[in-house]
Design a protein around this motif. Structure first.
Motif, mmCIF file in Angstrom:
data_model
loop_
_atom_site.group_PDB
_atom_site.id
_atom_site.type_symbol
_atom_site.label_atom_id
_atom_site.label_comp_id
_atom_site.label_asym_id
_atom_site.label_seq_id
_atom_site.Cartn_x
_atom_site.Cartn_y
_atom_site.Cartn_z
ATOM 1 N N VAL A 216 -20.097 -30.566 -23.904
ATOM 2 C CA VAL A 216 -20.795 -29.785 -22.880
ATOM 3 C C VAL A 216 -20.151 -30.056 -21.528
ATOM 4 N N PHE A 217 -19.845 -29.012 -20.770
ATOM 5 C CA PHE A 217 -19.332 -29.209 -19.417
ATOM 6 C C PHE A 217 -20.449 -29.793 -18.567
ATOM 7 N N PRO A 218 -20.289 -31.003 -18.017
ATOM 8 C CA PRO A 218 -21.398 -31.646 -17.310
ATOM 9 C C PRO A 218 -21.744 -30.985 -15.981
ATOM 10 N N GLY A 219 -20.799 -30.253 -15.418
ATOM 11 C CA GLY A 219 -21.007 -29.651 -14.105
ATOM 12 C C GLY A 219 -21.844 -28.396 -14.141
ATOM 13 N N VAL A 279 -17.048 -26.462 -27.989
ATOM 14 C CA VAL A 279 -17.735 -26.032 -26.770
ATOM 15 C C VAL A 279 -18.933 -25.182 -27.186
ATOM 16 N N PRO A 280 -20.147 -25.512 -26.737
ATOM 17 C CA PRO A 280 -21.316 -24.705 -27.106
ATOM 18 C C PRO A 280 -21.133 -23.244 -26.706
ATOM 19 N N GLU A 281 -21.663 -22.336 -27.519
ATOM 20 C CA GLU A 281 -21.495 -20.910 -27.223
ATOM 21 C C GLU A 281 -22.216 -20.496 -25.949
ATOM 22 N N ARG A 282 -23.338 -21.136 -25.659
ATOM 23 C CA ARG A 282 -24.092 -20.828 -24.430
ATOM 24 C C ARG A 282 -24.311 -22.144 -23.684
ATOM 25 N N MET A 283 -23.319 -22.502 -22.893
ATOM 26 C CA MET A 283 -23.309 -23.822 -22.279
ATOM 27 C C MET A 283 -24.213 -23.915 -21.046
ATOM 28 N N PHE A 284 -24.516 -22.797 -20.430
ATOM 29 C CA PHE A 284 -25.303 -22.828 -19.195
ATOM 30 C C PHE A 284 -26.616 -22.062 -19.349
ATOM 31 N N GLN A 285 -27.170 -22.105 -20.557
ATOM 32 C CA GLN A 285 -28.361 -21.304 -20.831
ATOM 33 C C GLN A 285 -29.610 -21.840 -20.154
ATOM 34 N N ALA A 286 -29.559 -23.067 -19.650
ATOM 35 C CA ALA A 286 -30.768 -23.662 -19.068
ATOM 36 C C ALA A 286 -31.157 -23.014 -17.751
ATOM 37 N N GLY A 287 -30.227 -22.324 -17.109
ATOM 38 C CA GLY A 287 -30.527 -21.687 -15.830
ATOM 39 C C GLY A 287 -30.039 -22.518 -14.660
ATOM 40 N N GLU A 288 -29.995 -21.899 -13.510
ATOM 41 C CA GLU A 288 -29.485 -22.562 -12.318
ATOM 42 C C GLU A 288 -30.358 -23.756 -11.932
ATOM 43 N N PRO A 291 -31.407 -28.969 -15.921
ATOM 44 C CA PRO A 291 -30.589 -29.862 -16.741
ATOM 45 C C PRO A 291 -30.268 -29.249 -18.092
ATOM 46 N N TYR A 292 -29.164 -29.679 -18.669
ATOM 47 C CA TYR A 292 -28.849 -29.261 -20.025
ATOM 48 C C TYR A 292 -29.924 -29.831 -20.940
ATOM 49 N N PRO A 293 -30.417 -29.049 -21.910
ATOM 50 C CA PRO A 293 -31.519 -29.509 -22.760
ATOM 51 C C PRO A 293 -31.288 -30.893 -23.351
ATOM 52 N N GLY A 294 -32.259 -31.778 -23.115
ATOM 53 C CA GLY A 294 -32.197 -33.125 -23.647
ATOM 54 C C GLY A 294 -31.540 -34.141 -22.727
ATOM 55 N N TYR A 295 -31.083 -33.686 -21.536
ATOM 56 C CA TYR A 295 -30.393 -34.592 -20.614
ATOM 57 C C TYR A 295 -31.016 -34.517 -19.225
ATOM 58 N N GLU A 296 -30.586 -35.423 -18.356
ATOM 59 C CA GLU A 296 -31.012 -35.405 -16.964
ATOM 60 C C GLU A 296 -29.888 -34.863 -16.102
ATOM 61 N N SER A 297 -30.244 -34.119 -15.071
ATOM 62 C CA SER A 297 -29.248 -33.536 -14.172
ATOM 63 C C SER A 297 -29.188 -34.350 -12.885
ATOM 64 N N LEU A 326 -23.822 -30.430 -4.663
ATOM 65 C CA LEU A 326 -23.224 -30.821 -5.931
ATOM 66 C C LEU A 326 -24.316 -30.731 -6.987
ATOM 67 N N PHE A 327 -24.021 -30.074 -8.089
ATOM 68 C CA PHE A 327 -24.994 -30.024 -9.179
ATOM 69 C C PHE A 327 -24.287 -30.222 -10.502
ATOM 70 N N CYS A 328 -24.733 -31.209 -11.256
ATOM 71 C CA CYS A 328 -24.261 -31.426 -12.617
ATOM 72 C C CYS A 328 -25.447 -31.307 -13.560
ATOM 73 N N GLN A 329 -25.320 -30.473 -14.564
ATOM 74 C CA GLN A 329 -26.426 -30.297 -15.508
ATOM 75 C C GLN A 329 -26.585 -31.513 -16.421
ATOM 76 N N ILE A 330 -25.578 -32.385 -16.432
ATOM 77 C CA ILE A 330 -25.682 -33.688 -17.094
ATOM 78 C C ILE A 330 -25.257 -34.745 -16.088
ATOM 79 N N ASP A 331 -26.166 -35.656 -15.769
ATOM 80 C CA ASP A 331 -25.852 -36.773 -14.888
ATOM 81 C C ASP A 331 -25.055 -37.787 -15.707
#
Length: 424
Positions: A216-219, A279-288, A291-297, A326-331
């Motif tokens: 997953v792209f963390p950014g 690479v997940p097919e929908r990497m940014f599905q969580a929205g602006e 956080p990526y599902p299951g992680y902290e941003s 700066l925003f990372c969907q995975i910290d």
């Protein structure tokens, strides 16, 4: 018989410094290379001689350490001391360069000097404060090349450049200088862990070990689709040697980037394939800003006014540029502490005899900045090209080269074992 040169390199064990040492070793024009660092000895090549120097010492104390070195014809200054307080960083690094130059004068070792190269970076343009003008030129409006408005923090690059220029003037311009502005540097130095490729490689290798081997792209999506320029440490080294001898490069400041324009949307799938990840097919599905599902941003605000705001009226875009974040969907700092992540790393470490220090010293905060910004970062090489520079490096090839070096140094596992084949 061709004239031979003698080089002195400070910060010789860092990523840019060690690459310059390697370039000097391979150049037949340099007969001797002297390296200076606080403790570590770098290259063991017979052409290289090392001396220990405390860069926080006084000019008098530095002079004592420098007496064992003959007068150099070229100096490549890559040393710096990090400090989170930008005012203190400016004071420390300014004093370090000033004392070093004074020590050379005291010992008389500046008499043969022809050229002094100072390595800085794109922070010259305030890229750490937010969105810069794009592309970036060295001769842009002074208000965005030298960000010295009352509400902005000090910049030690500015302090050092002025110290260097004054020293050259005080010497009657008997020697010249160049300043380089590399972008995010791709390169390797043993025991130096503030390295973009090291952090990405560790993240990818561990991700391969986790469930589904997803990378997953963390950014964020904006950064993923933005355009950027990177700097190969090897290319930067070649540029420094060129600048040290090119007549029209004297007393000039230069952007130094690879020459291609790249993006994570192209690089990330390549990195995933190299490490055997998906690479997940929908990497940014969580929205602006989610956080990526299951992680902290992680979300950080930068300076109230991005650098480009200094010229927004001239661009006809007054009021258009807001505070950058700066925003990372995975910290990544928190990701690295997750039990399953630690277990995966320890498994790789034990299986391949990897260096624990690579993990312990991984600069996840640095990755947060490079992956979490939300703007283009493109520097132009037109100035150097007009002066005769023809060097070029392919950014993806430089990443691959560095990954291989990290594998050989036991800082990353061998990718051949991770995915069943070695993609070079």
């Amino acid at each position: 018989m061709a004239k031979m040169y003698t080089a002195l390199v400070t910060g010789a064990t860092g990523i840019t410094g060690s690459a310059i040492v390697d370039a000097l070793i391979n150049s037949p024009q340099y007969s001797e290379v002297y390296t200076l660092s606080r403790s570590q000895k770098g290259s063991t090549h017979p052409k290289v001689k090392h001396a220990t120097l405390d860069f926080q010492a006084s000019a008098d104390d530095m002079a004592k350490s420098l007496t064992q070195i003959p007068p150099p014809t070229h100096i490549y200054f890559c040393a710096y001391l990090a400090n989170s307080d930008e005012g203190e960083a400016s004071r420390i690094n300014g004093a370090m360069l000033s004392n070093f130059l004074s020590a050379l004068v005291k010992t008389g070792q500046i008499v043969e000097l022809q050229h002094f190269v100072l390595t800085c970076g794109l922070k010259q343009y305030g890229v750490h404060q937010g969105q810069p003008k794009s592309p970036i030129f060295e001769d842009d409006d002074a208000s965005i090349v030298w960000l010295e408005q009352d509400d902005r923090p000090p910049n030690f690059y500015y302090t050092q450049q002025r110290i260097l220029e004054k020293a050259a003037e005080d010497a009657g311009n008997k020697w010249s200088w160049s300043t380089t502005y590399p972008s995010d540097v791709i390169g390797f130095a043993r025991a130096n862990f503030m390295n973009l490729a090291t952090g990405i490689g560790l993240y990818a290798a561990v991700s391969k070990e986790l469930k589904d081997s997803q990378l997953v792209f963390p950014g964020n999506k904006n950064n993923y689709c933005s355009l950027s320029t990177w700097t190969s440490s090897r290319l930067h080294a070649d540029f420094c040697l060129w600048a040290g001898k090119a007549p029209n490069a004297k007393n000039q400041r230069f952007n130094v980037v690879n020459g291609d324009t790249q993006s994570w949307q192209d690089l990330w799938p390549r990195i995933a394939a190299r490490f055997g990840c998906q690479v997940p097919e929908r990497m940014f599905q969580a929205g602006e800003r989610e956080p990526y599902p299951g992680y902290e941003s992680i979300n950080l605000k930068l300076h109230e006014r991005p650098p480009v705001a200094e010229v927004e009226s001239k661009m006809g875009m007054r009021g258009e540029f807001k505070q950058s974040e700066l925003f990372c969907q995975i910290d990544l700092a928190k990701w690295a502490k997750r039990p399953e992540v630690i277990k995966a790393w320890e498994g790789l470490r034990d299986r391949y005899g990897l260096e624990q220090a690579a993990w312990d010293n991984a600069t996840w905060g640095f990755l947060t900045f490079t992956l979490g910004r939300e703007y283009n970062l493109v520097a132009s090489m037109s100035k150097a090209r007009r002066m005769g520079w023809t060097g070029y490096a392919d950014t993806w090839e430089e990443f691959q080269h560095t990954f291989r070096q990290l594998e050989q140094a036991k800082m990353l596992p061998p990718v051949a074992d991770l995915k069943g084949m070695h993609n070079t």
